[in-house]
Each structure stands twice: as structure tokens, then as C-alpha cells.
Design an enzyme around this catalytic site. Sequence first.
Site, PDB file in Angstrom:
ATOM      1  N   SER A  26      -0.211 -25.585  10.312  1.00 48.77           N
ATOM      2  CA  SER A  26       0.021 -24.098  10.408  1.00 48.77           C
ATOM      3  C   SER A  26       1.615 -23.977  10.746  1.00 48.77           C
ATOM      4  O   SER A  26       2.242 -22.862  11.072  1.00 48.77           O
ATOM      5  CB  SER A  26      -0.610 -23.407  11.477  1.00 48.77           C
ATOM      6  N   ASN A 113      -5.617 -23.549  23.245  1.00 48.37           N
ATOM      7  CA  ASN A 113      -6.339 -22.216  22.908  1.00 48.37           C
ATOM      8  C   ASN A 113      -5.989 -21.052  23.960  1.00 48.37           C
ATOM      9  O   ASN A 113      -5.772 -20.048  23.308  1.00 48.37           O
ATOM     10  CB  ASN A 113      -8.029 -22.709  23.356  1.00 48.37           C
ATOM     11  N   THR A 158      -3.153  23.176  -2.563  1.00 51.37           N
ATOM     12  CA  THR A 158      -4.478  22.370  -2.002  1.00 51.37           C
ATOM     13  C   THR A 158      -5.234  22.160  -3.497  1.00 51.37           C
ATOM     14  O   THR A 158      -4.877  22.644  -4.518  1.00 51.37           O
ATOM     15  CB  THR A 158      -5.520  23.368  -1.412  1.00 51.37           C
ATOM     16  N   HIS A 159      -5.687  20.851  -3.483  1.00 50.45           N
ATOM     17  CA  HIS A 159      -6.049  20.274  -4.850  1.00 50.45           C
ATOM     18  C   HIS A 159      -5.109  20.165  -5.922  1.00 50.45           C
ATOM     19  O   HIS A 159      -5.238  19.896  -7.059  1.00 50.45           O
ATOM     20  CB  HIS A 159      -7.276  21.231  -5.424  1.00 50.45           C
ATOM     21  N   SER A 280      16.059   1.049 -15.911  1.00 54.59           N
ATOM     22  CA  SER A 280      15.036   0.408 -16.867  1.00 54.59           C
ATOM     23  C   SER A 280      15.745  -0.519 -17.749  1.00 54.59           C
ATOM     24  O   SER A 280      16.982  -0.224 -17.865  1.00 54.59           O
ATOM     25  CB  SER A 280      14.496   1.501 -17.836  1.00 54.59           C
ATOM     26  N   LYS A 286      16.792   6.087 -17.651  1.00 54.37           N
ATOM     27  CA  LYS A 286      15.849   6.193 -16.493  1.00 54.37           C
ATOM     28  C   LYS A 286      16.384   5.925 -15.379  1.00 54.37           C
ATOM     29  O   LYS A 286      17.375   5.316 -15.116  1.00 54.37           O
ATOM     30  CB  LYS A 286      14.647   4.877 -16.783  1.00 54.37           C
ATOM     31  N   ASN A 288      14.307   5.179 -11.461  1.00 51.46           N
ATOM     32  CA  ASN A 288      13.049   5.084 -10.987  1.00 51.46           C
ATOM     33  C   ASN A 288      13.173   4.992  -9.822  1.00 51.46           C
ATOM     34  O   ASN A 288      14.037   4.328  -9.127  1.00 51.46           O
ATOM     35  CB  ASN A 288      12.206   3.841 -11.525  1.00 51.46           C
ATOM     36  N   GLU A 293       7.898   3.625  -4.317  1.00 51.57           N
ATOM     37  CA  GLU A 293       6.585   2.908  -5.165  1.00 51.57           C
ATOM     38  C   GLU A 293       6.277   1.475  -4.080  1.00 51.57           C
ATOM     39  O   GLU A 293       5.168   1.428  -4.042  1.00 51.57           O
ATOM     40  CB  GLU A 293       7.089   2.497  -6.512  1.00 51.57           C
ATOM     41  N   TYR A 320     -13.299 -20.498  21.152  1.00 54.65           N
ATOM     42  CA  TYR A 320     -12.424 -20.943  20.097  1.00 54.65           C
ATOM     43  C   TYR A 320     -12.852 -21.538  18.651  1.00 54.65           C
ATOM     44  O   TYR A 320     -13.794 -22.471  18.866  1.00 54.65           O
ATOM     45  CB  TYR A 320     -11.183 -21.707  20.617  1.00 54.65           C
ATOM     46  N   GLN A 325      -6.939 -19.676  13.734  1.00 52.88           N
ATOM     47  CA  GLN A 325      -5.707 -19.874  13.228  1.00 52.88           C
ATOM     48  C   GLN A 325      -5.054 -19.165  12.094  1.00 52.88           C
ATOM     49  O   GLN A 325      -3.813 -18.892  11.910  1.00 52.88           O
ATOM     50  CB  GLN A 325      -5.599 -21.387  12.803  1.00 52.88           C
ATOM     51  N   LYS A 328      -2.634 -15.655  11.722  1.00 51.07           N
ATOM     52  CA  LYS A 328      -1.282 -15.367  11.558  1.00 51.07           C
ATOM     53  C   LYS A 328      -0.541 -14.714  10.563  1.00 51.07           C
ATOM     54  O   LYS A 328       0.421 -14.131  10.623  1.00 51.07           O
ATOM     55  CB  LYS A 328      -0.580 -16.723  12.289  1.00 51.07           C
TER      56      LYS A 328
HETATM   57  N1  ARG Z   1      -2.880 -24.145  15.611  1.00 53.56           N
HETATM   58  C1  ARG Z   1      -3.845 -23.446  16.147  1.00 53.56           C
HETATM   59  C2  ARG Z   1      -4.063 -22.037  16.034  1.00 53.56           C
HETATM   60  O1  ARG Z   1      -3.060 -21.604  15.513  1.00 53.56           O
HETATM   61  C3  ARG Z   1      -3.515 -23.710  17.755  1.00 53.56           C
HETATM   62  C4  ARG Z   1      -4.832 -23.867  18.668  1.00 53.56           C
HETATM   63  C5  ARG Z   1      -5.627 -25.068  18.261  1.00 53.56           C
HETATM   64  N2  ARG Z   1      -6.647 -25.235  19.006  1.00 53.56           N
HETATM   65  C6  ARG Z   1      -7.501 -26.155  18.766  1.00 53.56           C
HETATM   66  N3  ARG Z   1      -8.486 -26.428  19.480  1.00 53.56           N
HETATM   67  N4  ARG Z   1      -7.615 -27.046  17.405  1.00 53.56           N
HETATM   68  O2  ARG Z   1      -5.328 -21.446  16.483  1.00 53.56           O
END
Ligand code: ARG
Length: 457
Positions: A26, A113, A158-159, A280, A286, A288, A293, A320, A325, A328
Site C-alpha cells: 500500500s 494496527n 417548484t417542479h 468545443s 461554443k 461550455n 459539470e 483488525y 487497508q 485509504k
Molecule cells: N498497511 C496496513 C493498513 O494500512 C497497516 C496495518 C497492517 N497490520 C497488519 N496486521 N497487517 O491497514
Amino acid sequence: MAREKKLWAGRINASMAHSVEAFTSSIAVDRRLYRCDITGSIAHVKMLARQRIILLSEAQKIVRGLKAIEREIERGNFPFSSADEDIHMNIERRLTKKIGAVAGKLHTARSRNDQVALDMRLYLREELKVILDAIRRLKKELARAARRNLKVIMPGYTHLQRAQPVLFSHHLLAYVDMLDRDGKRVEGCAERVNVLPLGSGALAGTTFPIDRAYVAKMLGFPRLSTNSIDAVSDRDFVLEFLSVSAILFVHLSRFAEEMILWCSEEFGFIELPDRYCTGSSMMPQKKNPDVIELIRARTGRVYGNLQALLTVMKGLPLAYNRDLQEDKIPLFDTVDTVKASLDMMREVVRGLKVKKERMLAAAQEGFMNATDLADYLVRRGMTFRSAYTLVGRIVRYCLGSHRRIEQLSLKELRRFNPRIEEDVYAFLALDAVIERRRALGGTSSDNVRRRLREMGV
Ligand code: ARG
């Protein structure tokens, strides 16, 4: 190049498949947590020394190493590696390289964790401040636009059918009230973000004599989590932010949609500044409104992010799970989208050109003073329901001769009801129609002015 041993090589007796490394890493996403991670680690290590769990000299070494790493990352010369999975392990590995075996003491009484839960809270806490400020600035900009166009009359709908005339300023201030509630929701969310999870360990707590309150004080958390299992499993605070953002985007999207309609030839109520529009590739004439949007469109991403995390979370057993993960990407994407869209919206509002003659002309069509004629008759003794029916007949009569109510002669009007007198024409004028609505919250300019004063605009 020889591959470095994994942290867990003691237990896991084979080097990880490259495909698994790539699939589970990650670091590309969570590297943006580096500052929070280092801040959290420094507080943790200072507490460990204060509690005599490690030596002060060891803590000092670790703190110095972490600060050096922070500078490396800031300068862009930190050797990120996806073999080290995430930001936490990248930093720990680097720390070991820099200060040697003593780095191994950093993770005493801590798990990734509770570490990652802390980082996410530190991160979101800062971003919520930025977002709150962006909401406040957009509200101000809307109020300024309302002040500039205080007396501009537009058709209220309205509407999407013409209904009653309103002040354009009052319409803009409707969005201020929505954003006001959005801001309060962000504040409510911030309160629940602002809880220290560190000290929960992997799930059960820690055997070391740690001082969580001291860590909380250093990091500015007013409260500590009270259940270690919950603290490492909980992503409610992310879900709450994503929900708050989804509601915020209901508002941004409705406003974007209205502006898109208003700048069409059919409405012609506003013009967007050229530098916020595109042309455009084929049609030379045009102009736009792509910017708004895209704000409307990104609502889809924001809703999707909420749905994504709700789905990740549902059915996860405590505590956990690696699933967490996946919080994120939706979180970071929503933070970025919210900030960029609020700022963009503010710029658009600042540059808005209002075509007040077009708005007024539109407000004069569509019998928008019909309710007021009924009210006029009520003041002269009719029940509202019979006045309403009578005005309906007057409107139909007007349609037959392509006229507005106020274009009928007094004689014609009195044929419908002799209670109608000469003063009806002044009563039906649009600004009179608007200014009569002075009960709190109505569209009268007094109310608009009061609201602007409250906002200090
Ligand atoms: N990369 C993990 C996360 O974002 C960190 C925590 C990992 N903990 C584990 N027991 N593998 O959640």
C-alpha cells in the site's frame, strides 16, 4: 540484487512471491501518511523513555533518526520500496539502516494496527480543518455575491415551473444555509476523529506500563479510546467523513446543476467568466461550463467512495483485518475531491456575472404574482380557497388573451370580483410581492440583509 529479509522471516519460511508483494503493498497510497506516522512515533518513543521502558539516550537516537527520515521524504530522496509493504515498515526499515539495532525499540508496546489507526486520525484531523475553512470561504463568497446582487429579482421554481418571484440573493443564501449545516457536520465528525487509539496494541492492549494520557497530551487528543478491540477495528470516523462529504456534494451538485441551467441560452440568467469555461473542438461558437459539470460529476466518485468503504466494513469480524487497508483510497480521494471542488466553486462564484434584466423578464412571465392576488382577496374577506379558485379563472382568462394579470383593466378584473380595486396594481408589482414576505426566512430584502449582517458581509 539480494532481497532483504522480511520482518516476519522468523515465522514465514519462504520469500514472498513478487506478485503478492505487488498485490498487497500500500506504499504508493499510504506514503502520504508519513508526517503523521513520524509525529506519532516520536510521541510514542518519548513516552517509552519517560516510562523507563527504553533509555532516554535510545529515545533521542530514534527521534533524531525519525526527523532525518522526515527531511529525506520531504526532499524527495527517501528510497521508497514496495517490498516494505507500507509507510510504517518503510520508515522502520530506513530507521534501522540509519541508526542500527536500537531502531528495533521503536515498536515496543505498539502494533501497526494501533499505529495506522492513529495515523489516519492525525491525518483526517488536519484535513478537516482545511475543509472547514474551505466551506467557510465558499459561504463568504456566496454571501458577497448575494450582497452585490441584493435586489435582483428572479423566478423561483417548484417542479422547475415558475412559481413565485424571489431575490437572487435569497436563492444564493439558501446554499449558505446548506453549507452551514455541512460545516457543523464536519465539526461533529472532527470530535469523533479526535480520539487517541495508540496503546491498544494489536488488539488486546499491551503488557508494558505505558502512559496513554501523556501521548494524548503530546498529540493534542482530548480523549482516549476505551476499548482496544474497537480502537483497532473502528473506521467509523472515516465512514462518517465520507457520509458528510456525500451530503456536502448533494449541495455542490445541486448548485452546479442550477448554474449549468442558468448559463444556458434557454435561461440566460448568468454568465460564467471565460477563464472558467472551455470551447468545443468542432463547434466554433461554443462556451461550455466544464468546471461545474465536473463538480457535478465528481459527486459520483464521492458517493462511490462511501459505498466502497461501507461494503469493505460490513461483515468484518473483530478486530483488525487486512481489509482495513482499503480505507485509504476512498478517504484520500474524497479529501482531495472535496478540497478541490470547494475551492473551484468559490472561484466560479467570485467570477459570476448576473444578467439581471433576463432574470427580471423571466420573473414577469408565468403569473408569479397569482398567489399574491389570492392573498389580496383574502385580505378583503374571501377565504383563501375561494380566492385561489377565482384567481385560477383569472389566469385562464389571461392565457386566452396573452396578457399578464396586471395587464388586465380594472373593469375586467372587477368582473371577476368587485372587491378588486385600483390598489391591486401596486400590490401585484414584483418588488411588492417580494418585500411582503418578511416573516423570518422569507425572501424580503430585509431578511436577506439581516442574514448578510449575521455573516458579517
Ligand atoms: N498497511 C496496513 C493498513 O494500512 C497497516 C496495518 C497492517 N497490520 C497488519 N496486521 N497487517 O491497514
